[in-house]
Design an enzyme around this catalytic site. Structure first.
Site, mmCIF file in Angstrom:
data_model
loop_
_atom_site.group_PDB
_atom_site.id
_atom_site.type_symbol
_atom_site.label_atom_id
_atom_site.label_comp_id
_atom_site.label_asym_id
_atom_site.label_seq_id
_atom_site.Cartn_x
_atom_site.Cartn_y
_atom_site.Cartn_z
ATOM 1 N N GLU A 112 14.846 -6.531 -18.894
ATOM 2 C CA GLU A 112 13.493 -6.612 -19.834
ATOM 3 C C GLU A 112 13.088 -5.021 -20.508
ATOM 4 O OE1 GLU A 112 10.577 -8.562 -17.410
ATOM 5 O OE2 GLU A 112 11.534 -10.254 -17.518
ATOM 6 N N HIS A 226 0.540 -8.960 -24.539
ATOM 7 C CA HIS A 226 1.926 -9.250 -24.401
ATOM 8 C C HIS A 226 2.209 -9.666 -25.923
ATOM 9 C CE1 HIS A 226 5.677 -10.986 -23.564
ATOM 10 N NE2 HIS A 226 5.675 -10.654 -22.192
ATOM 11 N N ARG A 269 6.125 -2.602 -23.953
ATOM 12 C CA ARG A 269 4.986 -3.824 -24.620
ATOM 13 C C ARG A 269 4.269 -3.233 -25.600
ATOM 14 N NH1 ARG A 269 4.237 -7.344 -19.445
ATOM 15 N NH2 ARG A 269 6.346 -8.123 -19.385
ATOM 16 N N HIS A 330 -2.762 -10.112 -21.855
ATOM 17 C CA HIS A 330 -1.745 -10.538 -20.596
ATOM 18 C C HIS A 330 -2.230 -9.883 -19.394
ATOM 19 C CE1 HIS A 330 1.954 -11.983 -19.016
ATOM 20 N NE2 HIS A 330 2.433 -10.847 -18.834
ATOM 21 N N ARG A 365 1.702 -1.510 -18.487
ATOM 22 C CA ARG A 365 2.774 -1.808 -17.322
ATOM 23 C C ARG A 365 4.168 -2.349 -17.789
ATOM 24 N NH1 ARG A 365 4.386 -7.046 -15.221
ATOM 25 N NH2 ARG A 365 2.589 -8.382 -16.652
HETATM 26 C C1 FAD Z 1 2.287 -16.221 -18.078
HETATM 27 C C2 FAD Z 1 2.331 -15.111 -17.032
HETATM 28 C C3 FAD Z 1 3.722 -14.747 -16.897
HETATM 29 C C4 FAD Z 1 3.974 -13.595 -16.105
HETATM 30 N N1 FAD Z 1 5.252 -13.182 -15.537
HETATM 31 C C5 FAD Z 1 5.501 -12.235 -14.826
HETATM 32 C C6 FAD Z 1 6.677 -11.711 -14.375
HETATM 33 O O1 FAD Z 1 7.634 -12.362 -14.718
HETATM 34 N N2 FAD Z 1 6.749 -10.666 -13.724
HETATM 35 C C7 FAD Z 1 5.594 -9.894 -12.954
HETATM 36 O O2 FAD Z 1 5.915 -8.995 -12.179
HETATM 37 N N3 FAD Z 1 4.408 -10.267 -13.233
HETATM 38 C C8 FAD Z 1 4.433 -11.334 -14.313
HETATM 39 N N4 FAD Z 1 3.079 -11.711 -14.617
HETATM 40 C C9 FAD Z 1 1.906 -10.791 -14.100
HETATM 41 C C10 FAD Z 1 1.716 -11.401 -12.685
HETATM 42 O O3 FAD Z 1 2.097 -12.934 -12.613
HETATM 43 C C11 FAD Z 1 0.264 -11.343 -11.979
HETATM 44 O O4 FAD Z 1 -0.009 -10.116 -12.250
HETATM 45 C C12 FAD Z 1 0.422 -11.512 -10.590
HETATM 46 O O5 FAD Z 1 1.024 -12.971 -10.240
HETATM 47 C C13 FAD Z 1 -0.856 -11.395 -9.987
HETATM 48 O O6 FAD Z 1 -1.084 -11.962 -8.624
HETATM 49 P P1 FAD Z 1 -2.354 -11.830 -7.951
HETATM 50 O O7 FAD Z 1 -2.072 -12.232 -6.413
HETATM 51 O O8 FAD Z 1 -3.077 -10.445 -7.828
HETATM 52 O O9 FAD Z 1 -3.229 -12.804 -8.418
HETATM 53 P P2 FAD Z 1 -3.304 -14.221 -8.751
HETATM 54 O O10 FAD Z 1 -1.678 -14.720 -8.732
HETATM 55 O O11 FAD Z 1 -3.774 -14.659 -10.264
HETATM 56 O O12 FAD Z 1 -4.196 -15.004 -7.670
HETATM 57 C C14 FAD Z 1 -5.523 -14.827 -7.865
HETATM 58 C C15 FAD Z 1 -6.440 -15.514 -6.914
HETATM 59 O O13 FAD Z 1 -7.791 -15.301 -6.640
HETATM 60 C C16 FAD Z 1 -8.412 -16.494 -6.673
HETATM 61 N N5 FAD Z 1 -9.624 -16.093 -7.187
HETATM 62 C C17 FAD Z 1 -10.157 -15.448 -8.434
HETATM 63 N N6 FAD Z 1 -11.250 -15.461 -8.368
HETATM 64 C C18 FAD Z 1 -11.941 -15.768 -7.278
HETATM 65 C C19 FAD Z 1 -13.195 -15.908 -6.900
HETATM 66 N N7 FAD Z 1 -14.349 -15.430 -7.436
HETATM 67 N N8 FAD Z 1 -13.207 -16.458 -5.509
HETATM 68 C C20 FAD Z 1 -12.369 -17.120 -4.961
HETATM 69 N N9 FAD Z 1 -11.286 -16.931 -5.178
HETATM 70 C C21 FAD Z 1 -10.860 -16.366 -6.481
HETATM 71 C C22 FAD Z 1 -7.702 -17.199 -7.543
HETATM 72 O O14 FAD Z 1 -8.223 -18.800 -7.265
HETATM 73 C C23 FAD Z 1 -6.299 -17.102 -7.124
HETATM 74 O O15 FAD Z 1 -5.996 -17.930 -6.058
HETATM 75 C C24 FAD Z 1 2.725 -12.955 -15.392
HETATM 76 C C25 FAD Z 1 1.510 -13.075 -15.839
HETATM 77 C C26 FAD Z 1 1.274 -14.419 -16.606
HETATM 78 C C27 FAD Z 1 0.111 -14.952 -17.002
#
Ligand code: FAD
Length: 437
Positions: A112, A226, A269, A330, A365
């Site tokens: 990437e 992004h 990016r 993003h 990032r």
């Molecule tokens: C389209 C897209 C493609 C991506 N592709 C990649 C990739 O290929 N590789 C990579 O490394 N990263 C990628 N990313 C980034 C990556 O997916 C995210 O940064 C990562 O998954 C975040 O994980 P997390 O567990 O921190 O949050 P999330 O997976 O977003 O989970 C957040 C959680 O918090 C909960 N929550 C939020 N607010 C509250 C609240 N007030 N009360 C209770 N619960 C709450 C939500 O319900 C959810 O369960 C991508 C992001 C996107 C949007």
């Protein structure tokens, strides 16, 4: 008001929350919250994959790629941890059953932007969904973990500088959950932007709360756009569909509306995003075009099934048509400041994943480093909690701040107040991070 207690409370069920839960001692009673349904997290949307140190000789190159993409604004100590512990995390996911693409039993690494070599493990273009499903399958089988869906955290309870638990709002009632340790794993801020690739329910709630309670934030203004979200003239959904960087990794080229190339596709990016914005201005156009037609249709269907089918839904066959794309919000590099064990500035309060700022990403990032950060630093949080939770053996009675007096009666289920607080939190963050840009 309903009252629950737990040894450990985890706000969020994306990669960071789930992997933290899996690494906690099995004798701890754990409650996890998800704001909406479980699938509504950014983890579920991740396409490209996860970056990993390919072998012992890849340390320097991976470290430098991360620093360079981050414009050298990264925290070097965090980057060291990320690179050193990356392989162990991926091998663990492999053991847990994540169906990574493999060739003769070896990981099939893809490339990437801004990586000098192929080092991304992936499950075609559904990496996040399959990581999520695998982790969830393990968590749901553990008797010590309860998951509460459709419940929004809206405030923190604290005493003497210690986090005691959180207040939240479900569809039916307000709930207080007291805990010995609380982990914020609530993801990004895309929901407060008009154009974002993120799930719209992710509105930076943990960051807004941290700010209100004087918990240290780190570089909250570092936001990533992004370069290639699908451009549609008319769209029903606020969320923009992402056209993964791995298409450019596999040779896709960018063209302006006049059919001219204008940027090296695999630059970091922020550089590609700036080049696209400049080109849109110059050519007075709404989008540029990504071309991956040099590869065959069968290959695209197999390698990028999600992107192939999503584009086809909108009349774009990526095997024969150029894909219209524009930049979109993003990712949030900044967030709640944490140390190398994911501890925030408030005792017994941790932050992991996208809502935290370990400093790993600096000002921009590197592709596929986010899921990795969620894995490495949530495991570190779990290990710290396992080690120190014995010191905090008491769950205090809540102050029940969301109680109101109506006449002589104490009404503890103050739902309207909770809704008002959630609305204000969102407004404040939006003013600070969106309108000022
Ligand atoms: C389209 C897209 C493609 C991506 N592709 C990649 C990739 O290929 N590789 C990579 O490394 N990263 C990628 N990313 C980034 C990556 O997916 C995210 O940064 C990562 O998954 C975040 O994980 P997390 O567990 O921190 O949050 P999330 O997976 O977003 O989970 C957040 C959680 O918090 C909960 N929550 C939020 N607010 C509250 C609240 N007030 N009360 C209770 N619960 C709450 C939500 O319900 C959810 O369960 C991508 C992001 C996107 C949007």
């Amino acid at each position: 008001m309903k009252i629950l207690n737990a040894d450990v409370l985890i706000i969020g069920t994306g990669v960071a929350g789930l992997y933290c839960a899996l690494n906690l001692d099995k004798n701890l009673d754990v409650v996890m919250l998800s704001k909406k349904s479980l699938e509504e997290c950014n983890t579920y949307l991740a396409q490209g994959g996860i970056a990993v140190r390919v072998n012992e000789y890849d340390y320097d190159a991976f470290f430098m790629d991360t620093m360079k993409a981050g414009m050298y604004l990264n925290n070097k100590e965090s980057v060291k941890v990320l690179v050193n512990e990356s392989r162990e995390s991926i091998l663990d996911l492999d053991r847990l059953g994540v169906p990574f693409n493999k060739n003769m039993g070896e990981f099939e690494y893809t490339k990437e932007g801004a990586h000098v070599k192929n080092r991304i493990v992936h499950c075609n273009d559904k990496s996040g969904k399959l990581v999520f499903e695998t982790l969830y399958e393990h968590v749901k089988n553990l008797e010590n973990i309860r998951i509460v869906e459709n419940t929004t955290m809206f405030d923190i309870e604290k005493r003497d500088g210690k986090c005691l638990g959180v207040y939240c709002l479900s569809e039916k009632e307000t709930i207080y959950i007291g805990s010995k340790a609380t982990v914020l794993a609530s993801g990004g801020i895309g929901g407060i932007f008009k154009n974002s690739t993120n799930q719209s329910c992710l509105t930076g709630d943990a960051m807004a709360l941290a700010k209100n309670h004087g918990i240290k934030l780190d570089t909250p203004g570092y936001i990533q756009y992004h370069p290639t979200a699908l451009y549609l003239e008319k769209r029903e959904d606020k969320r923009r569909f992402l056209i993964s960087e791995s298409l450019r990794g596999e040779g896709a080229l960018l063209f302006n509306s006049r059919g001219e190339r204008f940027v090296k596709e695999l630059l970091p990016r922020n550089t590609v995003t700036s080049a696209i914005l400049e080109e849109l201005e110059k050519t007075n156009s709404d989008c540029v075009y990504l071309d991956i037609t040099h590869t065959g249709e069968e290959y695209l269907k197999r390698r990028f099934p999600k992107i192939y089918s999503e584009c086809l839904k909108h009349g774009i066959n990526i095997a024969t048509d150029r894909i219209p794309v524009t930049p979109s919000q993003h990712y949030h590099m900044g967030g709640i400041g944490v140390d190398l064990h994911s501890r925030t500035s408030m005792d017994y309060l941790y932050a992991v994943g996208e809502c935290s700022c370990t400093g790993v990403h600096g000002g921009n990032r590197l592709a596929s480093n986010s899921l990795l950060e969620g894995l490495v630093f949530s495991k570190r949080a779990a290990e710290d909690i396992n080690a120190v939770i014995g010191e905090n053996n008491k769950i205090f009675e809540p102050l029940l701040r969301y109680s109101v007096k109506e006449g002589k009666k104490l009404v503890t289920d103050n739902r309207n107040k909770a809704i008002e607080i959630i609305g204000n939190m969102r407004k404040d963050l939006k003013n600070e991070l969106v309108d000022s840009r």
